[in-house]
Design an enzyme around this catalytic site. Structure first.
Site, PDB file in Angstrom:
ATOM      1  N   HIS A 133       0.913  -1.435   0.033  1.00 48.99           N
ATOM      2  CA  HIS A 133      -0.014  -0.134  -0.227  1.00 48.99           C
ATOM      3  C   HIS A 133       0.877   1.143   0.081  1.00 48.99           C
ATOM      4  O   HIS A 133       2.060   1.354   0.644  1.00 48.99           O
ATOM      5  CB  HIS A 133      -0.771   0.280   1.248  1.00 48.99           C
ATOM      6  CG  HIS A 133      -1.840  -1.313   1.066  1.00 48.99           C
ATOM      7  ND1 HIS A 133      -2.141  -1.753   2.553  1.00 48.99           N
ATOM      8  CD2 HIS A 133      -2.411  -1.815   0.312  1.00 48.99           C
ATOM      9  CE1 HIS A 133      -3.105  -2.761   2.340  1.00 48.99           C
ATOM     10  NE2 HIS A 133      -3.067  -2.954   0.939  1.00 48.99           N
ATOM     11  N   LYS A 144       4.719   6.159   8.130  1.00 48.93           N
ATOM     12  CA  LYS A 144       4.012   5.081   9.280  1.00 48.93           C
ATOM     13  C   LYS A 144       5.078   4.801   9.900  1.00 48.93           C
ATOM     14  O   LYS A 144       6.334   4.607   9.241  1.00 48.93           O
ATOM     15  CB  LYS A 144       3.417   3.910   8.241  1.00 48.93           C
ATOM     16  CG  LYS A 144       2.353   4.290   7.542  1.00 48.93           C
ATOM     17  CD  LYS A 144       1.997   2.967   6.587  1.00 48.93           C
ATOM     18  CE  LYS A 144       0.757   3.074   5.635  1.00 48.93           C
ATOM     19  NZ  LYS A 144       0.639   1.777   4.955  1.00 48.93           N
ATOM     20  N   TYR A 147       0.363   0.714  13.741  1.00 47.89           N
ATOM     21  CA  TYR A 147       1.226   1.683  13.081  1.00 47.89           C
ATOM     22  C   TYR A 147       0.693   2.991  13.305  1.00 47.89           C
ATOM     23  O   TYR A 147      -0.692   3.340  13.203  1.00 47.89           O
ATOM     24  CB  TYR A 147       1.393   1.450  11.746  1.00 47.89           C
ATOM     25  CG  TYR A 147       0.232   0.775  10.743  1.00 47.89           C
ATOM     26  CD1 TYR A 147      -0.447   1.276   9.932  1.00 47.89           C
ATOM     27  CD2 TYR A 147       0.154  -0.896  11.026  1.00 47.89           C
ATOM     28  CE1 TYR A 147      -1.243   0.517   9.148  1.00 47.89           C
ATOM     29  CE2 TYR A 147      -0.692  -1.302  10.596  1.00 47.89           C
ATOM     30  CZ  TYR A 147      -1.460  -0.780   9.514  1.00 47.89           C
ATOM     31  OH  TYR A 147      -2.628  -1.507   8.809  1.00 47.89           O
ATOM     32  N   ASP A 159      -6.485  -6.382  -2.349  1.00 52.47           N
ATOM     33  CA  ASP A 159      -5.025  -6.556  -2.643  1.00 52.47           C
ATOM     34  C   ASP A 159      -4.676  -7.562  -3.764  1.00 52.47           C
ATOM     35  O   ASP A 159      -3.886  -7.540  -4.437  1.00 52.47           O
ATOM     36  CB  ASP A 159      -4.254  -7.004  -1.403  1.00 52.47           C
ATOM     37  CG  ASP A 159      -4.129  -5.873  -0.445  1.00 52.47           C
ATOM     38  OD1 ASP A 159      -4.264  -4.856  -0.727  1.00 52.47           O
ATOM     39  OD2 ASP A 159      -3.895  -6.130   0.692  1.00 52.47           O
TER      40      ASP A 159
END
Length: 207
Positions: free
Chosen positions: A60, A70, A130, A167
Site C-alpha cells: 500500500h 508510518k 502503526y 490486494d
C-alpha cells in the site's frame, strides 16, 4: 535508528529492560525519529490490525503530497515487514527491503511518504500497530500486487499467502506505472523538505 537500503526507511531497535516483573521499553521516541529523518511525525491516526498466520497485507502507498508516513511495530507475534520503493525516478525504484518485527526484539519501522508498505504474519496471530501521519483517505490510497514477480519480494517459504480481494486485484508495479498511479521521487523529496523547513520554523524563537 538505522537506515535501510531504501531512502526514507529506518529501523529502530529499542533497549528492552527485563526483570522478574516483565519488560519495559520505549517503543517510540519523537526526538530520535526527528534526528534521523529530519522532521517530526505528526500523528493523525493509529491503526491496529490482527492477522492470522500467512495473512499478507499490502503493498500500500498514498499520493504525495500529502502521502502517509508510518511507524510500524508488532506488539504481539511476528511479521515480515516490507518496504517497496515505488517512487518513480528514485535510484532504488522497484527495490524492496524487509525487517522482522516481533514481540521479542520490539523493533519499529519508519516508512516515509511515497514508499510502499506490506507485511506477512509469521506467527499464529500477529497484532501490528502503526502510527500514521495522515488519516485514511480512500481517494488517495493505492496498491500494487505483493506477489508481482517483477518486484520479487522473498516472502517466507511454506506459508500460503492470504490476501484481501482488494490486494489480490491490485495492479503490478508496471501496470501502476503505466496508469500514472505511482508517486514521483522528486515530489516525495520536496514534500519531506517542506516538512523539515516547517519544523525549523516552529522551532525558531519568535520575535
Amino acid at each position: 535508528m538505522e537506515p535501510l537500503s531504501i531512502g526514507g526507511a529506518w529501523c529502530h531497535t529499542p533497549r528492552v529492560h527485563v526483570d522478574p516483573r516483565g519488560a519495559f521499553l520505549e517503543s517510540y521516541r519523537s526526538a530520535d525519529l526527528e534526528e534521523s529523518v529530519g522532521h517530526r511525525l505528526d500523528l493523525a491516526q493509529v491503526n491496529c490490525s490482527v492477522s492470522s498466520r500467512g495473512v499478507l497485507r499490502g503493498v500500500h502507498f498514498a499520493d504525495v503530497p500529502p502521502g502517509q508516513a508510518k511507524y510500524v511495530t508488532c506488539v504481539s507475534g511476528a511479521v515480515l515487514d516490507v518496504v517497496v520503493d515505488v517512487r518513480v525516478g528514485s535510484p532504488t525504484f522497484g527495490r524492496w527491503d524487509a525487517v522482522r518485527l516481533d514481540d521479542e526484539s520490539r523493533r519499529g519501522l519508519y516508512i516515509a511518504e511515497g514508499l510502499g508498505h506490506a507485511f506477512m504474519a509469521l506467527s499464529e496471530q500477529a497484532t501490528v500497530v502503526y502510527l500514521c501521519s495522515q488519516p485514511y483517505a480512500p481517494g488517495r490510497e493505492h496498491g500494487i500486487h505483493p506477489l508481482d514477480p517483477a518486484v520479487g519480494i522473498d516472502w517466507p517459504a511454506g506459508l500460503e499467502p492470504l490476501l484481501s480481494d482488494k490486494d489480490a486485484a491490485a495492479p503490478t508495479l508496471g501496470e501502476a506505472l503505466d496508469a500514472g498511479l505511482l508517486p514521483e521521487h522528486r515530489a516525495c523529496v520536496a514534500h519531506c523538505d517542506d516538512l523539515t523547513a516547517a519544523g525549523r520554523d516552529l522551532a525558531a524563537p519568535s520575535h
